[in-house]
Design a protein around this motif. Structure first.
Motif, PDB file in Angstrom:
ATOM      1  N   GLU A   1      44.295 -15.927 133.845  1.00 64.62           N
ATOM      2  CA  GLU A   1      43.803 -14.129 134.176  1.00 64.62           C
ATOM      3  C   GLU A   1      42.787 -14.011 132.761  1.00 64.62           C
ATOM      4  N   ILE A   2      41.793 -13.434 133.382  1.00 64.77           N
ATOM      5  CA  ILE A   2      40.858 -12.916 132.304  1.00 64.77           C
ATOM      6  C   ILE A   2      41.040 -11.375 132.095  1.00 64.77           C
ATOM      7  N   ILE A   3      41.090 -11.066 130.954  1.00 64.96           N
ATOM      8  CA  ILE A   3      41.453  -9.607 130.520  1.00 64.96           C
ATOM      9  C   ILE A   3      40.402  -8.875 129.928  1.00 64.96           C
ATOM     10  N   VAL A   4      39.537  -8.005 130.492  1.00 69.53           N
ATOM     11  CA  VAL A   4      38.388  -7.463 129.780  1.00 69.53           C
ATOM     12  C   VAL A   4      38.857  -5.786 129.475  1.00 69.53           C
ATOM     13  N   LYS A   5      38.555  -5.540 128.329  1.00 71.95           N
ATOM     14  CA  LYS A   5      38.942  -4.275 127.602  1.00 71.95           C
ATOM     15  C   LYS A   5      37.459  -3.581 127.187  1.00 71.95           C
ATOM     16  N   LEU A   6      37.312  -2.385 127.759  1.00 72.16           N
ATOM     17  CA  LEU A   6      36.017  -1.697 127.704  1.00 72.16           C
ATOM     18  C   LEU A   6      36.097  -0.318 127.269  1.00 72.16           C
ATOM     19  N   VAL A   7      35.532   0.090 126.532  1.00 73.61           N
ATOM     20  CA  VAL A   7      35.582   1.876 126.014  1.00 73.61           C
ATOM     21  C   VAL A   7      34.308   2.308 126.198  1.00 73.61           C
ATOM     22  N   ASN A   8      34.384   3.387 126.953  1.00 78.81           N
ATOM     23  CA  ASN A   8      33.067   4.173 127.257  1.00 78.81           C
ATOM     24  C   ASN A   8      33.229   5.481 126.019  1.00 78.81           C
ATOM     25  N   PRO A   9      32.257   5.555 125.266  1.00 74.76           N
ATOM     26  CA  PRO A   9      32.128   6.677 124.578  1.00 74.76           C
ATOM     27  C   PRO A   9      31.341   7.916 124.982  1.00 74.76           C
TER      28      PRO A   9
END
Ligand code: AHR
Length: 655
Positions: free
Chosen positions: A574-582
Motif C-alpha cells: 500500500e502507498i500512503i500519500v498525505k497532502l495538505v492544502n493551505p
C-alpha cells in the motif's frame, strides 16, 4: 519569566501561493501543479516510533485532568495558611468551622490535617465540609466512586460521618454512605458511593458531614471514579481512550519545564512520588499551582504500559526554569546519583535497592527503558553550563547503563566531547512559518550526526500571540483548523525526513478548558470535569500516526502550495500519500506514482477540512473530524481535488 525564553519564536507571513505560481501567472504561463511519488526507490526507513506523546503537569494536565483523583487539595497542603478548595457546610440551623491543623499532622510526609468542628447539627440539618473538585465533581449515572479518608475524632465522638456526592445547592444527594468507628487515633476509612440513574452533571461537590455536634480531624481525602484498567490510583478513562486512539509509540515524561521546576528544589521529586498516596506530599509545579504527585514515577511507567508505548524518561540535569543551575563537579554528584537511581527504579531487578522498592510499590517486573533525556531546553541556561553537566550525568549513566540512548537538549552542543545518541529540537511556530519552512525541511540536515527527536512542537495560528501569556490569547484553548494545517505540513516534512527524525511529539498535550486552569495555548486535547474532545490538530496527528508505512518514498511537488509526503507499507504494498492544502479554494492536483504500472481502482481517502477558524470544544466536540470515503478510478496517474484548507490521506492499494 517566560517572555524572554520564548523570544526565539520566529514570525512569518503566510504565502498566498507558491512563488512559482506567482511567477507563472505574472508571465502569463500556465504552470501546472504536480505531485510526484517516486515508488521506484525508498529514501529510507520510516521510523516506527515516529509519533508519540509528550506530557507534563501544565494546564491541569494531571491534577484536574488525566489523573482521575476528584478531590482538589486532598492533602490540605496546597496553601499553608488556609484549606483552599474546601468550604464549611451548614444551613441556618447548623454550624461548622474548618481550619488547617499542622499541630496534628497526618504523618511525617503530610505535615498537616483539617480540623472540622461542628457546633450545631441534626439529622435534618447536618454540617461539615465540602470540596468542589477540579471545577466540579463529575456525576455519572450508575457509577461507583471509591472514597477514602483518614480521620480521627476528639474523645467522646465516634461518628457517624456521612460521605456523599451532592448537588452544589445541597438539595440532591447523588450517592451517600456512613462511616463510623472513629477513635482518637488516625484510621483510614473507605466506602463505595454508587449513583443511580442520574442525569450527568458537574454541578456537584463531595461532602463529609456530621448529624450531631463533634470535632474530627481529616487527613488525606480521596475520591476516584472508575479508572482505565481499574488501576486504584489510575487515569481518567475518556482521556486515556483519546490518547490510545492516537497510536502513540512513546511517552516523553515528566517534562518539559515540569522536570526542571522553577527552582532547583522544585524539580520533579521522583523518589517522593512513590508509594501510597498518603505518603506523597506533592510539590510546587512550575506552572503556578501545586502538584499532588498522584502521577508519580510508577504511574507514568504504568501509563506507558497501558498504552503499549515506550518510556522516554527525562531526568533532571541541574538547571531550573527560573535560571538557577548546579555546577558540574562535586555539586552535581547528588544529581547524577538521583538520575542513576531513578533509572534503577525503572529497570533494576528486585535484587537492586530501587528495583526492590518498585516491587514493594506493586510492580516487581522491571520496565523496558531505551531512552533517557538529560534535562530540558538547557539552551536557556544563561551560564552555558550544559556541556559539562551533560558530560558528567552521561558518564554516570553510561557507567551503569551503557545500552541506553541518551538525548541532549541542545542540538549541536559540544557536550565536553561526549556523545549524544539523539538531540531534542523543539519547534513552536506560527502556521505561516511552518508552511514556509516545511517545503524544504531537512535539506541541510546532518544525516551522519545524532538522530533527531522533535520532542515538542505545535503550530500556532497567530504569530503575535505568546503561548504562555494569557493576555495575548484571542482564540479558544485548543487549536483551530488553521493551526492543524501548520501541523499537517510540519508532520509531512518530518515524515519525509524520518530516516533521521526518529520521534516527534506535539506539546502541550492536555488542557483543562475551565478559565483559570490553563497556562498555555494551544493544547491538543481539551476537557472539563465531564467530557473531553480532540482539536482538529488531534485528528490531524491521528491521521498521520495511524497511517504510517515503513518505507519513505521520495516526493516532488511543483507549482502548487500543497505539501505532502508518501510512504509504502512493505508488507501490503500500500502507498500512503498525505497532502495538505493551505489554500482557501479547492485545488486540483495531478498525482503521479512513478514506477507503478497499476493500482487497485478504489482507494481509501481520509479528509480533515474546515474553515481556518473552525474548531472543536466541549459543547461541539465533533465540529471538525476526519471523514473516510472511497475514491474510484484510481490509476498511477490521476488528479485529486483537495477541499479548501484540508489535510488528506490517500491510501492506494497495490494489486
Ligand atoms: O510545552 C510547554 C513548555 O514549552 C514546555 O514545558 C517547555 O519545555 C517548553 O518551553
Amino acid at each position: 519569566m517566560l517572555p524572554t525564553r520564548k523570544s526565539k519564536m520566529k514570525h512569518a507571513l503566510r504565502p498566498a501561493l507558491s512563488l512559482a505560481i506567482l511567477i507563472a501567472s505574472a508571465s502569463g504561463l500556465a504552470a501546472s501543479p504536480s505531485f510526484t511519488v517516486d515508488a521506484t526507490r525508498s529514501a529510507g526507513k520510516v521510523s516506527p516510533k515516529l509519533y508519540g506523546l509528550m506530557t507534563e503537569e501544565i494546564n491541569h494536565a494531571y491534577d484536574g485532568g488525566l489523573y482521575a483523583e476528584l478531590i482538589r487539595n486532598r492533602a490540605f497542603l496546597d496553601d499553608a495558611k488556609s484549606p483552599v478548595n474546601w468550604s464549611a457546610v451548614s444551613d441556618g440551623a447548623s454550624a461548622a468551622t474548618i481550619a488547617l491543623d499542622p499541630a496534628n499532622p497526618l504523618n511525617e510526609k503530610i505535615p498537616t490535617s483539617l480540623r472540622l468542628t461542628v457546633t450545631q447539627a441534626t439529622k435534618d440539618h447536618p454540617a461539615g465540609v465540602a470540596n468542589s473538585g477540579y471545577w466540579g465533581i463529575p456525576v455519572r449515572p450508575k457509577t461507583e466512586y471509591r472514597a477514602s479518608l483518614w480521620a480521627r475524632a476528639e474523645a467522646g465522638f465516634s461518628g457517624p460521618l456521612t460521605v456523599s456526592i451532592v448537588s452544589d445547592d445541597g438539595r440532591t444527594v447523588y450517592a451517600s454512605e456512613n462511616i463510623s468507628g472513629l477513635t482518637t487515633k488516625w484510621q483510614k476509612f473507605e466506602v463505595t458511593l454508587k449513583t443511580g440513574n442520574v442525569v450527568p452533571t458537574a454541578q456537584a461537590r463531595f461532602a463529609i458531614t456530621l448529624n450531631q455536634p463533634g470535632a474530627v480531624r481529616l487527613g488525606l481525602v480521596s475520591l476516584f471514579p472508575p479508572t482505565w484498567n481499574n488501576r486504584p490510583n489510575g487515569l481518567r478513562k475518556d482521556i486515556m481512550q483519546m490518547l490510545v486512539d492516537l497510536n502513540p509509540k512513546f511517552l516523553r515524561f515528566p517534562g518539559g519545564n515540569y522536570v526542571e521546576g522553577n527552582k532547583i528544589e522544585d524539580r520533579f521529586p521522583w523518589a517522593k512520588t512513590l508509594g501510597p498516596i498518603e505518603d506523597r506530599p506533592g510539590h510546587a509545579c512550575c506552572w503556578g499551582y501545586r502538584s499532588s504527585d498522584g502521577m508519580g514515577l510508577l504511574e507514568f511507567l504504568e501509563w506507558c504500559e497501558d498504552m503499549k508505548a515506550e518510556s522516554v524518561l527525562a531526568v533532571y540535569a541541574g538547571y531550573s526554569l527560573g535560571g538557577d543551575h548546579i555546577n558540574a563537579g562535586s555539586e552535581l554528584e547528588p544529581i547524577v546519583k538521583e538520575a542513576v537511581d531513578e533509572i534503577e527504579y525503572v529497570t533494576g531487578d528486585t535484587n537492586t535497592a530501587w528495583g526492590a522498592r518498585r516491587a514493594r510499590d506493586g510492580h516487581p517486573a522491571p520496565f523496558t527503558l531505551n531512552y533517557v533525556e538529560i534535562g530540558n531546553e538547557d539552551g536557556f541556561d544563561q551560564a552555558k553550563t550544559y556541556d559539562a553537566r551533560y558530560a558528567q550525568i552521561a558518564d554516570g549513566i553510561r557507567a551503569k547503563y551503557p545500552q541506553l540512548k541518551l538525548i541532549s537538549t541542545i542540538p549541536d552542543a559540544k557536550l565536553d566531547g561526549r556523545k549524544a545518541d539523539m538531540v531534542d529540537m523543539h519547534d513552536y511556530s506560527a502556521t505561516d512559518e511552518f508552511i514556509k519552512k516545511s517545503r524544504n525541511y531537512g535539506a541541510g540536515m546532518n544525516r551522519s550526526g545524532p538522530e533527531i527527536f522533535v520532542g515538542e512542537w505545535a503550530a500556532h495560528e497567530d504569530a503575535a500571540a505568546r503561548p504562555w501569556d494569557a493576555a495575548s490569547w484571542k482564540l479558544p484553548p485548543t487549536p483551530t483548523m488553521k493551526a492543524a494545517i501548520g501541523d499537517g505540513v510540519f508532520m509531512a516534512a518530518m515524515e519525509r525526513n524520518s530516516d533521521i527524525i526518529k520521534m516527534n511529539c506535539y506539546a502541550p498535550l492536555l488542557v483543562n478548558v475551565n478559565p483559570g486552569a490553563r497556562q498555555w495555548r494551544p493544547d491538543l486535547i481539551g476537557y472539563d470535569a465531564l467530557s473531553a474532545y480532540g482539536s482538529p490538530s488531534y485528528y490531524a496527528i491521528q491521521m498521520f500516526s495511524r497511517n504510517l508505512g515503513d518505507e519513505i518514498l521520495p516526493v516532488t511537488f511543483a507549482n502548487t502550495s500543497i505539501q505532502g509526503c508518501a510512504t509504502r507499507d512493505s508488507q501490503t504494498g500500500e502507498i500512503i500519500v498525505k497532502l495538505v492544502n493551505p489554500e482557501l479554494t479547492p485545488q486540483a492536483l495531478p498525482i503521479e506514482i512513478k514506477g507503478v504500472t497499476s493500482l487497485k481502482s478504489k482507494a481509501t481517502v481520509i479528509t480533515l477540512a474546515g474553515n481556518p477558524e473552525d474548531t472543536n470544544s466541549t459543547s461541539h466536540p465533533k465540529n471538525v473530524v476526519p471523514i473516510t470515503t472511497t475514491l474510484s478510478g484510481v490509476k498511477p496517474g490521476f488528479t485529486y481535488t483537495l477541499p479548501p484548507n484540508s489535510i488528506v490521506v490517500i491510501k492506494l492499494k497495490a494489486h
